[in-house]
Design a protein around this motif. Structure first.
Motif, PDB file in Angstrom:
ATOM      1  N   THR A 125       8.742   3.482  11.625  1.00  0.00           N
ATOM      2  CA  THR A 125       8.705   2.198  10.910  1.00  0.00           C
ATOM      3  C   THR A 125       8.818   2.360   9.393  1.00  0.00           C
ATOM      4  OG1 THR A 125       6.281   2.266  11.051  1.00  0.00           O
ATOM      5  CG2 THR A 125       7.436   0.950  12.703  1.00  0.00           C
ATOM      6  N   GLN A 126       9.372   3.478   8.938  1.00  0.00           N
ATOM      7  CA  GLN A 126       9.619   3.646   7.508  1.00  0.00           C
ATOM      8  C   GLN A 126      10.619   2.594   7.037  1.00  0.00           C
ATOM      9  OE1 GLN A 126       8.112   6.092   5.226  1.00  0.00           O
ATOM     10  NE2 GLN A 126       6.769   5.759   6.979  1.00  0.00           N
ATOM     11  N   LEU A 184      14.883   7.602   6.715  1.00  0.00           N
ATOM     12  CA  LEU A 184      13.648   8.352   6.912  1.00  0.00           C
ATOM     13  C   LEU A 184      13.140   8.292   8.347  1.00  0.00           C
ATOM     14  CD1 LEU A 184      11.678   7.438   3.644  1.00  0.00           C
ATOM     15  CD2 LEU A 184      12.957   9.540   4.147  1.00  0.00           C
ATOM     16  N   ARG A 185      13.724   7.423   9.145  1.00  0.00           N
ATOM     17  CA  ARG A 185      13.289   7.308  10.538  1.00  0.00           C
ATOM     18  C   ARG A 185      13.963   8.376  11.390  1.00  0.00           C
ATOM     19  NH1 ARG A 185      15.144   1.200  10.505  1.00  0.00           N
ATOM     20  NH2 ARG A 185      13.963   0.570   8.652  1.00  0.00           N
ATOM     21  N   THR A 220       3.929  10.381   4.595  1.00  0.00           N
ATOM     22  CA  THR A 220       3.385  10.196   3.240  1.00  0.00           C
ATOM     23  C   THR A 220       3.567   8.781   2.715  1.00  0.00           C
ATOM     24  OG1 THR A 220       5.473  10.980   2.316  1.00  0.00           O
ATOM     25  CG2 THR A 220       3.724  12.617   2.597  1.00  0.00           C
ATOM     26  N   SER A 221       4.505   8.050   3.278  1.00  0.00           N
ATOM     27  CA  SER A 221       4.738   6.685   2.786  1.00  0.00           C
ATOM     28  C   SER A 221       4.435   5.667   3.874  1.00  0.00           C
ATOM     29  CB  SER A 221       6.176   6.520   2.292  1.00  0.00           C
ATOM     30  OG  SER A 221       7.084   6.971   3.264  1.00  0.00           O
ATOM     31  N   LYS A 222       3.861   4.563   3.460  1.00  0.00           N
ATOM     32  CA  LYS A 222       3.438   3.532   4.409  1.00  0.00           C
ATOM     33  C   LYS A 222       4.648   2.859   5.055  1.00  0.00           C
ATOM     34  CE  LYS A 222       1.106   1.424   1.137  1.00  0.00           C
ATOM     35  NZ  LYS A 222       0.268   0.434   0.420  1.00  0.00           N
ATOM     36  N   PRO A 223       4.447   2.251   6.220  1.00  0.00           N
ATOM     37  CA  PRO A 223       5.576   1.599   6.891  1.00  0.00           C
ATOM     38  C   PRO A 223       6.096   0.415   6.095  1.00  0.00           C
ATOM     39  CG  PRO A 223       3.513   1.212   8.072  1.00  0.00           C
ATOM     40  CD  PRO A 223       3.214   2.196   6.993  1.00  0.00           C
ATOM     41  N   GLY A 224       7.342   0.067   6.317  1.00  0.00           N
ATOM     42  CA  GLY A 224       7.947  -1.074   5.625  1.00  0.00           C
ATOM     43  C   GLY A 224       8.157  -2.209   6.591  1.00  0.00           C
ATOM     44  N   TYR A 225       7.726  -3.399   6.221  1.00  0.00           N
ATOM     45  CA  TYR A 225       7.897  -4.530   7.129  1.00  0.00           C
ATOM     46  C   TYR A 225       7.775  -5.836   6.359  1.00  0.00           C
ATOM     47  CZ  TYR A 225       2.801  -4.225   6.916  1.00  0.00           C
ATOM     48  OH  TYR A 225       1.515  -4.125   6.475  1.00  0.00           O
ATOM     49  N   LEU A 226       8.242  -6.871   6.981  1.00  0.00           N
ATOM     50  CA  LEU A 226       8.205  -8.213   6.408  1.00  0.00           C
ATOM     51  C   LEU A 226       7.001  -8.930   6.998  1.00  0.00           C
ATOM     52  CD1 LEU A 226      11.955  -8.783   7.147  1.00  0.00           C
ATOM     53  CD2 LEU A 226      10.996  -8.127   4.959  1.00  0.00           C
ATOM     54  N   THR A 227       6.271  -9.633   6.148  1.00  0.00           N
ATOM     55  CA  THR A 227       5.035 -10.224   6.659  1.00  0.00           C
ATOM     56  C   THR A 227       5.127 -11.711   6.953  1.00  0.00           C
ATOM     57  OG1 THR A 227       4.283 -10.632   4.416  1.00  0.00           O
ATOM     58  CG2 THR A 227       3.575  -8.582   5.453  1.00  0.00           C
TER      59      THR A 227
END
Length: 372
Positions: A279-280, A285-286, A306-313
């Motif tokens: 879910t990067q 990066l996936r 190291t980096s948090k997942p990216g998503y639309l809220t």
């Protein structure tokens, strides 16, 4: 598309008559209705030879549905795998379009996880479900005669057979593309909560969109909750956000469904770490699904996240009836759960030639372009 063109497709599976399917489903009796699929109702039926089937009935009024129907036939008939639902055949008579699938008695993963919970899925079963879904997607992306992006991977599209083996269903939104194309700019079609940022915003479609959705499904399978639940405390509403917080505070095991009394802590942490990789925000990066299978199996080391997942809220639509005009809101407050909640299985179709111009600032934790 006329009937001659449809019948000219090299299908492979058996052709059924409408009267045969009408009889099998007891005249499409509401008591036999299993649910509402991507383009119409699904009914349980029994053929004269005793086979139990699931019949998908295409909504006659939907032109787009006819295209999806043809796509589904062409796609499903080209693929055979233990983790994909078998297509027995189809029916085309006049304006009637139906697909005939194997019937899977344990219904869908979302019902098993979020429903009335008649199924008691222990940890080893959940781990095997994640592995099976990963293998099915690997086949679609890398091993099938054609490369196939499912486009609508979600818990309600994963069915469970009598042995709780997962089978990916509903290829109505599948897109085929050849190896020369790195991505397809297409109308956004998928289910909110499972959409990869680059696909939702720009219609940039590759198999990495399915990888993102798999990561969400994996976290739902571990936690036994949908990816968005407004009834929970504010910090827990969004599953990816909550899971990342637990990861940062080294409390990942708290994500595990409270109904599971015994579990393998190392496996749980591995599945969660893989879900974060999937879910990067940057698709680059996936991992590929074959790497996911390797990591789940323990054959490949899981990279440190190291980096948090990216998503639309939060999603809002200017016009729900013609979903072409799509806007994305930065705020995490006041989400309309009827639109966002995954268990409602809301499917979005948007014209991406319009949507980027209409999009307000999207909330993705990492910029897609630089992958940070």
């Amino acid at each position: 598309m006329d009937d001659e063109e449809l019948l000219g497709i090299d299908i492979g599976p058996l052709t059924f008559s409408f009267s045969e399917l009408k009889s099998a489903t007891n005249d499409f009796n509401p008591a036999n209705k299993l649910g509402e699929g991507g383009f119409g109702p699904v009914y349980k039926g029994t053929l004269n030879d005793g086979r139990v089937i699931a019949v998908k009935q295409l909504s006659a009024a939907s032109h787009q549905g006819k295209n999806q129907f043809v796509t589904e036939i062409a796609t499903i008939s080209a693929v055979q795998h233990n983790n994909l639902v078998d297509l027995y055949g189809f029916c085309v008579e006049g304006d009637k379009r139906l697909l005939v699938y194997e019937y899977l008695e344990n219904n869908s993963l979302d019902q098993a996880l979020f429903g009335k919970r008649s199924l008691n899925l222990d940890w080893s079963t959940r781990f095997d479900i994640c592995l099976g879904v990963a293998r099915g997607l690997t086949y679609l992306h890398e091993e099938s005669r054609v490369r196939i992006v499912h486009r609508d991977v979600k818990a309600s599209n994963i069915l469970l057979d009598s042995n709780l083996i997962p089978k990916i269903s509903d290829f109505g939104l599948a897109k085929l593309y050849d190896d020369k194309k790195t991505h397809i700019s297409t109308r956004v079609a998928g289910t909110i909560g499972y959409l990869a940022p680059e696909y939702a915003m720009c219609g940039h479609l590759t198999e990495k969109s399915d990888v993102f959705a798999f990561g969400v499904v994996a976290l739902e399978t571990v936690s036994g909750r949908p990816n968005s639940d407004p009834s929970l405390d504010e910090a827990k509403v969004y599953l990816l956000e909550w899971a990342w917080y637990l990861h940062e505070t080294k409390r990942e095991v708290e994500l595990v469904d409270s109904r599971i009394s015994n579990f393998n802590e190392e496996e749980v942490k591995r599945v969660i770490a893989i879900a974060f990789l999937c879910t990067q925000a940057s698709p680059l990066l996936r991992p590929s699904m074959s790497r996911v299978v390797g990591m789940l199996s323990g054959d490949i080391e899981v990279a440190t996240v190291t980096s948090k997942p990216g998503y639309l809220t939060d999603w809002k639509f200017d016009d729900i009836s013609g979903i072409n005009s799509m806007t994305i809101d930065m705020s995490t407050k006041g989400t309309d759960s009827s639109v966002y909640n995954s268990s409602a299985s809301t499917t979005v179709v948007g014209d991406t030639s319009q949507s980027p111009a209409k999009a307000t600032q999207p909330l993705i934790y990492s910029t897609v372009s630089n992958g940070r």
